[in-house]
Design an enzyme around this catalytic site. Structure first.
Site, PDB file in Angstrom:
ATOM      1  CE1 TYR A  33       0.942  -0.226   4.079  1.00  0.00           C
ATOM      2  CE2 TYR A  33      -0.356   1.366   4.743  1.00  0.00           C
ATOM      3  CZ  TYR A  33       0.555   0.827   5.256  1.00  0.00           C
ATOM      4  OH  TYR A  33       1.239   1.124   6.298  1.00  0.00           O
ATOM      5  CE  LYS A 151       2.952   2.611   2.860  1.00  0.00           C
ATOM      6  NZ  LYS A 151       3.305   2.948   4.424  1.00  0.00           N
ATOM      7  CD  GLU A 183       9.844   1.103  10.943  1.00  0.00           C
ATOM      8  OE1 GLU A 183       9.881   1.692   9.675  1.00  0.00           O
ATOM      9  OE2 GLU A 183       9.679  -0.642   9.497  1.00  0.00           O
ATOM     10  CG  LEU A 207       8.125   2.037   4.762  1.00  0.00           C
ATOM     11  CD1 LEU A 207       8.243   1.055   3.958  1.00  0.00           C
ATOM     12  CD2 LEU A 207       7.053   2.667   4.893  1.00  0.00           C
TER      13      LEU A 207
HETATM   14  N1  PMP Z   1       7.637   3.457   9.284  1.00  0.00           N
HETATM   15  C1  PMP Z   1       6.599   2.685   9.091  1.00  0.00           C
HETATM   16  C2  PMP Z   1       6.659   1.268   9.465  1.00  0.00           C
HETATM   17  C3  PMP Z   1       5.910   3.422   8.539  1.00  0.00           C
HETATM   18  O1  PMP Z   1       4.398   2.591   8.082  1.00  0.00           O
HETATM   19  C4  PMP Z   1       5.502   4.850   8.020  1.00  0.00           C
HETATM   20  C5  PMP Z   1       4.141   5.461   7.122  1.00  0.00           C
HETATM   21  N2  PMP Z   1       3.246   4.452   5.841  1.00  0.00           N
HETATM   22  C6  PMP Z   1       6.816   4.914   7.615  1.00  0.00           C
HETATM   23  C7  PMP Z   1       7.851   4.473   8.752  1.00  0.00           C
HETATM   24  C8  PMP Z   1       6.668   6.410   7.710  1.00  0.00           C
HETATM   25  O2  PMP Z   1       6.560   5.835   5.615  1.00  0.00           O
HETATM   26  P1  PMP Z   1       5.705   7.634   5.190  1.00  0.00           P
HETATM   27  O3  PMP Z   1       6.898   8.865   5.566  1.00  0.00           O
HETATM   28  O4  PMP Z   1       6.497   7.852   3.063  1.00  0.00           O
HETATM   29  O5  PMP Z   1       4.883   7.564   4.970  1.00  0.00           O
END
Ligand code: PMP
Length: 287
Positions: A33, A151, A183, A207
């Site tokens: 996603y 993701k 994270e 991620l």
């Molecule tokens: N880490 C994880 C586990 C996430 O789910 C997300 C957001 N979906 C992020 C980091 C941040 O990514 P982004 O800045 O692309 O939203």
């Protein structure tokens, strides 16, 4: 007004939008996603999300459901049809519906991926009052699988993490593996020490946040020093500041970790400045 959502080529009222019970997204979390923020009716960092989507699909050998141009067109069409000013566009691609349940991947020649997209309205998304007070986090063990750079829609543990935080009277959880923070449940995390911004380096462990990439670029442009390395919970508790980033929270100050105040327990100058720059620059570059 009922939302108009997109399912495999059709724009439908949400009550009429369905996917099969045999869809591999439903049965096996076999899907990926993206979430793209919308400010003033325009998409934030669309190109970054599109590139990460292509990478996630490639890593899992799921075919692209449509061309890049079509993807942008669908995003814009959904924003327009739902009269969305501020909020998000959620996109999910699964390996599709093979018509039965089987662990083996279906033949991509006969089973097309499923593409679902919908909007979420969040009026005043950039003026989230939480950014003024900051959020509190707890730490929990990171027991997710080893490919967090993809993701996927396997969000059960992050979801449980948010519930553990809620029960503990906090707002979110930071995940810890081998003594180091990976994270947040749905965000990348940072501390500020001796004026330097410290955030975990990219690998399969986290991620690769689209917001992270933009914020680090802006930080460097503003002559801030960035150090990409893992850090511990103790280091975060003793830091001058802490914050997190994600597509929908932008830059969010973190003011307590496991009950210990970070700095003076209020949002710090680095996080506040980066939030301002990020929102301003993102609005300018939005499409
Ligand atoms: N880490 C994880 C586990 C996430 O789910 C997300 C957001 N979906 C992020 C980091 C941040 O990514 P982004 O800045 O692309 O939203």
């Amino acid at each position: 007004m009922s939302r108009i959502v997109y399912v495999n080529g059709e724009y439908l009222p949400e009550a009429e939008a369905t996917v099969s019970v045999f869809d591999r997204g439903f049965l096996m979390a076999d899907g990926v996603y993206e979430v793209t923020s919308v400010l003033g009716g325009k998409l934030i960092d669309f190109a970054g999300h599109q590139l990460r989507l292509a990478r996630s699909l490639k890593e899992l050998e799921i075919a692209a459901p449509c061309s890049d141009d079509e993807l942008l067109e669908i995003h814009r069409e959904l924003v327009a049809r739902n009269d969305l000013t501020d909020g998000m566009v959620y996109l999910q691609v699964t390996r599709g519906n093979p018509g039965d349940r089987d662990f083996v991947f279906p033949d991509p020649a006969t089973t097309r991926p499923t593409l679902v997209m919908f909007t979420q309205s969040k009026p005043g998304l950039a003026d989230n009052p939480q950014a003024k007070t900051g959020i509190k986090v707890i730490s929990i063990e990171d027991i997710r699988w080893g490919r967090r750079d993809i993701k996927t829609v396997q969000l059960l543990y992050p979801s449980m993490g948010k519930m553990m935080a809620k029960k503990a009277g906090a707002d979110d959880a930071w995940l810890v593996e081998d003594g180091k923070v990976t994270e947040g449940t749905s965000n990348n995390v940072y501390i500020v020490k001796n004026g330097r911004i410290i955030t975990r380096n990219l690998s399969h462990d986290i991620l690769h946040g689209i917001t992270r990439a933009a914020v680090l670029r802006f930080a460097k442009e503003a002559q801030m020093v960035v150090e990409e390395r893992p850090f511990t919970i103790e280091e975060a508790q003793g830091a001058e500041e802490a914050f997190m980033t994600s597509a929908s929270a932008f830059v969010m100050p973190v003011v307590a970790v496991d009950g210990a105040s970070v700095g003076d327990g209020t949002p710090g100058p680095v996080a506040k400045r980066l939030r301002e720059i990020y929102v301003e620059e993102s609005r300018k570059a939005a499409i």
